[in-house]
Write an enzyme that holds these catalytic residues in place. Structure first.
Site, PDB file in Angstrom:
ATOM      1  N   CYS B  32      30.120 -84.236  26.495  1.00  0.00           N
ATOM      2  CA  CYS B  32      31.119 -83.252  26.929  1.00  0.00           C
ATOM      3  C   CYS B  32      32.467 -83.933  27.069  1.00  0.00           C
ATOM      4  O   CYS B  32      32.538 -85.149  27.263  1.00  0.00           O
ATOM      5  CB  CYS B  32      30.675 -82.683  28.272  1.00  0.00           C
ATOM      6  SG  CYS B  32      31.879 -81.575  29.043  1.00  0.00           S
ATOM      7  N   THR B  34      34.197 -83.902  29.603  1.00  0.00           N
ATOM      8  CA  THR B  34      34.148 -84.536  30.919  1.00  0.00           C
ATOM      9  C   THR B  34      33.583 -85.944  30.824  1.00  0.00           C
ATOM     10  O   THR B  34      34.032 -86.866  31.520  1.00  0.00           O
ATOM     11  CB  THR B  34      33.281 -83.692  31.874  1.00  0.00           C
ATOM     12  OG1 THR B  34      33.812 -82.377  31.909  1.00  0.00           O
ATOM     13  CG2 THR B  34      33.284 -84.277  33.268  1.00  0.00           C
ATOM     14  N   HIS B  37      36.188 -88.317  29.899  1.00  0.00           N
ATOM     15  CA  HIS B  37      37.012 -88.704  31.048  1.00  0.00           C
ATOM     16  C   HIS B  37      36.319 -89.796  31.865  1.00  0.00           C
ATOM     17  O   HIS B  37      36.943 -90.758  32.301  1.00  0.00           O
ATOM     18  CB  HIS B  37      37.289 -87.492  31.949  1.00  0.00           C
ATOM     19  CG  HIS B  37      38.225 -86.508  31.342  1.00  0.00           C
ATOM     20  ND1 HIS B  37      39.571 -86.747  31.220  1.00  0.00           N
ATOM     21  CD2 HIS B  37      38.006 -85.276  30.812  1.00  0.00           C
ATOM     22  CE1 HIS B  37      40.153 -85.702  30.644  1.00  0.00           C
ATOM     23  NE2 HIS B  37      39.214 -84.787  30.385  1.00  0.00           N
ATOM     24  N   GLU B  58      24.705 -82.389  29.197  1.00  0.00           N
ATOM     25  CA  GLU B  58      24.310 -81.454  28.129  1.00  0.00           C
ATOM     26  C   GLU B  58      23.083 -82.042  27.446  1.00  0.00           C
ATOM     27  O   GLU B  58      23.148 -83.142  26.917  1.00  0.00           O
ATOM     28  CB  GLU B  58      25.445 -81.308  27.107  1.00  0.00           C
ATOM     29  CG  GLU B  58      26.779 -80.916  27.713  1.00  0.00           C
ATOM     30  CD  GLU B  58      27.904 -80.797  26.663  1.00  0.00           C
ATOM     31  OE1 GLU B  58      27.644 -81.095  25.476  1.00  0.00           O
ATOM     32  OE2 GLU B  58      29.013 -80.418  27.036  1.00  0.00           O
ATOM     33  N   CYS B  90      27.120 -70.917  50.995  1.00  0.00           N
ATOM     34  CA  CYS B  90      28.566 -70.755  51.201  1.00  0.00           C
ATOM     35  C   CYS B  90      28.944 -69.304  50.850  1.00  0.00           C
ATOM     36  O   CYS B  90      28.151 -68.561  50.287  1.00  0.00           O
ATOM     37  CB  CYS B  90      29.363 -71.739  50.350  1.00  0.00           C
ATOM     38  SG  CYS B  90      29.261 -71.418  48.579  1.00  0.00           S
ATOM     39  N   CYS B  93      28.530 -68.318  47.139  1.00  0.00           N
ATOM     40  CA  CYS B  93      27.100 -68.150  46.827  1.00  0.00           C
ATOM     41  C   CYS B  93      26.598 -66.830  47.406  1.00  0.00           C
ATOM     42  O   CYS B  93      25.865 -66.093  46.732  1.00  0.00           O
ATOM     43  CB  CYS B  93      26.290 -69.304  47.413  1.00  0.00           C
ATOM     44  SG  CYS B  93      26.322 -70.815  46.418  1.00  0.00           S
ATOM     45  N   ILE B 169      34.513 -75.929  22.501  1.00  0.00           N
ATOM     46  CA  ILE B 169      34.219 -74.688  23.230  1.00  0.00           C
ATOM     47  C   ILE B 169      35.060 -73.541  22.687  1.00  0.00           C
ATOM     48  O   ILE B 169      34.604 -72.405  22.602  1.00  0.00           O
ATOM     49  CB  ILE B 169      34.408 -74.883  24.750  1.00  0.00           C
ATOM     50  CG1 ILE B 169      33.536 -76.053  25.236  1.00  0.00           C
ATOM     51  CG2 ILE B 169      34.020 -73.612  25.493  1.00  0.00           C
ATOM     52  CD1 ILE B 169      33.594 -76.299  26.724  1.00  0.00           C
ATOM     53  N   ARG B 194      40.615 -78.586  12.637  1.00  0.00           N
ATOM     54  CA  ARG B 194      40.053 -77.609  13.576  1.00  0.00           C
ATOM     55  C   ARG B 194      40.388 -76.181  13.154  1.00  0.00           C
ATOM     56  O   ARG B 194      39.611 -75.260  13.387  1.00  0.00           O
ATOM     57  CB  ARG B 194      40.571 -77.884  14.991  1.00  0.00           C
ATOM     58  CG  ARG B 194      40.049 -79.203  15.552  1.00  0.00           C
ATOM     59  CD  ARG B 194      40.570 -79.458  16.956  1.00  0.00           C
ATOM     60  NE  ARG B 194      39.962 -80.676  17.499  1.00  0.00           N
ATOM     61  CZ  ARG B 194      39.931 -80.991  18.777  1.00  0.00           C
ATOM     62  NH1 ARG B 194      40.497 -80.180  19.669  1.00  0.00           N
ATOM     63  NH2 ARG B 194      39.353 -82.094  19.191  1.00  0.00           N
TER      64      ARG B 194
END
Lengths: 341, 341, 341, 341
Positions: B32, B34, B37, B58, B90, B93, B169, B194
């Site tokens: 991903c 992320t 990063h 993933e 919370c 939720c 995505i 792309r």
């Protein structure tokens, strides 16, 4: 037409139009189930229709003339129309729901319609047809709009769908649901020919509810859950009963088909304990449905060819009604101003 | 991994599982943004990640073992998982929005993830993969879920759509929007490769926002109205600005892309006077998104093949990250337990 | 209790709890209509209930003990509970609709409930009661939740509302609709005492549907439109029929009352041509309804005092059921662990 | 008025009306913030306003005369009006969103308005005032409609609400939210007098954002969650920033206030990761907002008295604008046809 079964072809004047009206030369007109009721002069017709009347409300044509204050439509425009003329000031109209106007006047029912060479329509009800849309499709945007309204009245992408009843609008709704990304699409229909059409339009399974246990079949095929969405297009009590049994808890049932008589429902198990959402569907959203339908059509997302049957001159109207009264599905087109292309 | 750029392949024990956990043998894992990063150890990573950590979120795999109280998952099941573990108590939720749980714990970020032979997951977060879904698609249901969540966060059938940014995505969202009956689909993307992919995935037009006036182009193509729906998948301020200019009054803007810095918006003209609805999109609806995604996949509605690039053993992770850091779109798959089929 | 009419007070052990359970010492319990069915041992009870069973599902109490893995509830907490225990993995649960879980287990029906000194409840179903909420209100949050769920299942502020049936939940729904900004609130109820209560709870008009033409009255009072929202709380076919006739085109009908038998509906005129939205309402949204209800209660927006009747020790259960079977509206509270404050 | 700061009282003829127009004798008119901009002749005014123009768009009055085709309005009717005249054929109009019509013509801005003895309005934009609504309330239904539109653009009953900015519309939105069953209502406002008014209108807490940490205060008061709904009525960047920080994940932010300049937003944390829904609010839903507002007013649900300040003859317009430019909140009413009752 007269207050009795049947219809007559008569010579009437070209309608005169007001400042905000449009006069359309009809290119192709199509017969709705409602027209069959009027032709057959049933109880409903006798109470609602005031002859003489030019009936018919599905059509396309070319603008012949526009009223003095009409700025958005021009002579020569290729158009169809939303034939439900809403009042604009009742509470539903004020609440953004003109499709259930309390004072609606329907052209072809409450005033002259389109089984004629010319039809007069208020400009704000005229819908310009995108040039990418073929003429015969333009002629049936009224019933297609019913199908789009029903199918898109809630979420449908990625959801399992049941269509009960594969008459013309049921068949159209199959095409719309399929184009909108539905998951498994089940159709139920007693008529074998229509089941064939249902599969052509995109149903994964076309089931005969008179044979075997369709409820069990659909529940089994959905891991016992039932379908997420039910589009009721038959008006038949058995289809409604079974449809609700096949609907999953929390599902949506959108009802368009018109039952002849009141229907006995197991409200507790089919609606209340299920937490179902049941929607009555009438007409077309004005004009959200027209926008969505136009986009689907002009992008070629809907193959409606299997629906079309005969095309004939308006003079042969008795043949056309006889054909449809024989129970054949499909749309018959009239060409009041000359033969079909 | 350590608190610095890069990662290490190390031998760690098989995770022990609790009574409500599931142990999965990873079949294929995917990288991903992320993860890039984290690998790059940027400021966000330094503040959020507490090494040592097995990252990656993933994947798909086969259940190796289940906890004593797990009844709905069995050894041998082919599964993937929602890696956002919500707290359940919370306010979000409790309001039916567990995807924005205030106490979320993300496996692969806040606890060990899937770049390993085995991963431990709470049973309620495990998702059984339908047998009709191919393995490599199962491995990317996490990001595909982001795309489905974004595209289906409002009506889309019969509506014109803009996708800004054609990373993985964004590309997936094009496929989802197309499968869900969208009308014209515009994509904007600066990278030519792309843009090619965007067209392969179903975009009608893939526009280069660095060339010419894309805003004018899209407005012209929509009769001056702009698109009905904007899916913001780039996180780039220019794309966001132009995207809002291309959004029609009353339209929906669903924002998934993550801008690096705060973004200056012309709120008056782009949001307020437009009466726009702007949605922040995070994670996946739990589990509405998973249901819809599963249905779209098992019915073959989504062709994601153009997205897949390299497949390699887990050992070659440095090559994989280098490849992705070079800016190439597409998904790279790891096979920690042996080679790809 | 035994498989026959009536109930017995018996000595049973304190329930043992699992790792994720909570044991609650019942402070006050309240009798639901469902409990009357069980006490009366009707056909439904005989098919669903498996004695011996401790029934009862409306209550409040103090946490006595919590299981080893329970972190959000502590001994001494003042609580009530959602007694519908959902499975978490059926399609409705996965679609964010756990209130219509296909595998629901209801405490007090399918497993032991609260007409006892102690009741065992899964921790995730326990609801901490805000300290601003009085004890007797806390005891009836289950049925109040039905009323909140029904009233707030769609827009209500600034809209005209009809409540058909002024039993306890109907009366509560009047208070909720009023607190939520409804416009004119009509109630229909055949029982004169309940009509009095309906006015006390906030109805503008409490009409006797057995006298005069209530449909005409309500239509006249709404300029011929009918009410925007109908909350059906009676389960009585006449109320349902008249209610639909009083619903305006495009309106919402939310059905909570449980008809004994199937109901014959004029689907065409009452639902389809009206474009009505009919919602089956069951249980409480988990836990949106609980959040909204808590806020309304702790802010003192709901005056429910007129609803409360007798308070008695649990031993007097036969008197309590006799009182309610006599048709008196209102809630009777039991105090299994000592007298009421 | 002329293309410069200030305005002039001049004698102009009584407007002539067309067949579908209505002529109204103005009873009371009210000054909007937009009128201050026009009076001050700022950049926006210079670009949009084409003098000479009779400005003003908040008013009530009595129908003097109706056009030949007007059937639903009569001479003598007490009315106000929706002054945004939509085109009816652009895509937003066709999609049921006429309040964001792309071709809107605003009376009082793009054509003559109500700071005059008479004003001409298209009949379909005229709104008959319920007799139960007092005259001075009827005069401010335009801005009150903004408040109703903003507050009721999503669920609000049982939810915690933040109103940022307590100018006239902000104050009205407090009354609407309170009447619609909101839970705790927080207001933020730098002006002490307006904070007082906010409390009078129904705010539970009126906080000064320039003193102390209001974000922390509101988060603490909501168990760390933040408010469910944010109504942004200030247009001030600081209020917007803090408002978003106080919004809970999954919450709704409805933006009505008009920032002077672009606003820099932390989109990642305030919108995207939060899964927030941000709505631009413009005008009034046509005419859902008018229906809801009418019902709230005629049932006496809204106490707006604290908002009203001076009432003066139209001649004293310079005093009125000076008063409002001094920063005082509240509504000033003109009486162009004689003194206030």
């Amino acid at each position: 037409m007269r207050p009795q079964r049947g219809a007559q072809l008569e010579s009437v004047g070209v309608p005169t139009i007001g400042a905000t009206d449009v006069l359309v030369r009809v290119r192709a007109a199509s017969i709705c189930g409602t027209d069959l009721h009027i032709y057959g002069w049933d109880r409903w017709s006798a109470s609602r229709i005031h002859p003489p009347l030019t009936f018919g409300h599905e059509f396309c044509g070319v603008v012949e003339k526009v009223g003095d204050e009409v700025t958005t439509i021009r002579s020569g425009d290729f158009v169809t129309a939303e034939m439900h003329v809403n009042c604009g000031h009742c509470r539903p109209c004020r609440m953004g729901q003109p499709h259930v106007c309390q004072n609606v006047k329907i052209l072809g029912i409450d005033a002259d319609g389109c089984f004629a060479e010319f039809v007069r329509i208020p400009a704000r009800n005229v819908w310009k047809v995108d040039p990418a849309i073929p003429e015969h499709y333009a002629a049936i945007m009224d019933p297609l709009g019913n199908a789009v309204h029903t199918a898109l009245a809630g979420e449908i992408a990625g959801l399992n769908v049941l269509v009960t009843g594969a008459g013309p609008i049921g068949l159209m709704s199959i095409a719309v649901a399929r184009a909108s990304g539905c998951a498994t699409l089940f159709a139920t229909e007693v008529n074998a020919h229509r089941r064939e059409l249902a599969k052509k339009m995109g149903a994964d399974e076309a089931l005969d509810p008179s044979q075997g246990d369709v409820v069990k079949h659909v529940l089994d095929a959905t891991d016992g859950a039932g379908v997420d969405v039910m589009l009721e297009m038959s008006g038949h009590p058995d289809a409604i009963h079974k449809g609700f049994q096949m609907l999953r808890p929390g599902g949506r049932a959108s009802l368009l088909g018109i039952p002849k008589d009141p229907v006995t429902l197991d409200l507790v198990n089919d609606v209340i304990f299920k937490g179902a959402t049941v929607q009555g569907i009438y007409g077309r959203r004005m004009f959200e449905t027209w926008v969505q339908m136009t986009e689907l059509l002009r992008h070629g997302r809907l193959n409606l060819e299997p629906l079309f049957k005969e095309r004939m001159p308006l003079e042969k109207f008795d043949d056309a009604f006889a054909l449809l009264e024989s129970g054949q599905a499909g749309k018959v087109l009239f060409y009041p101003n000359g033969s079909a292309k």
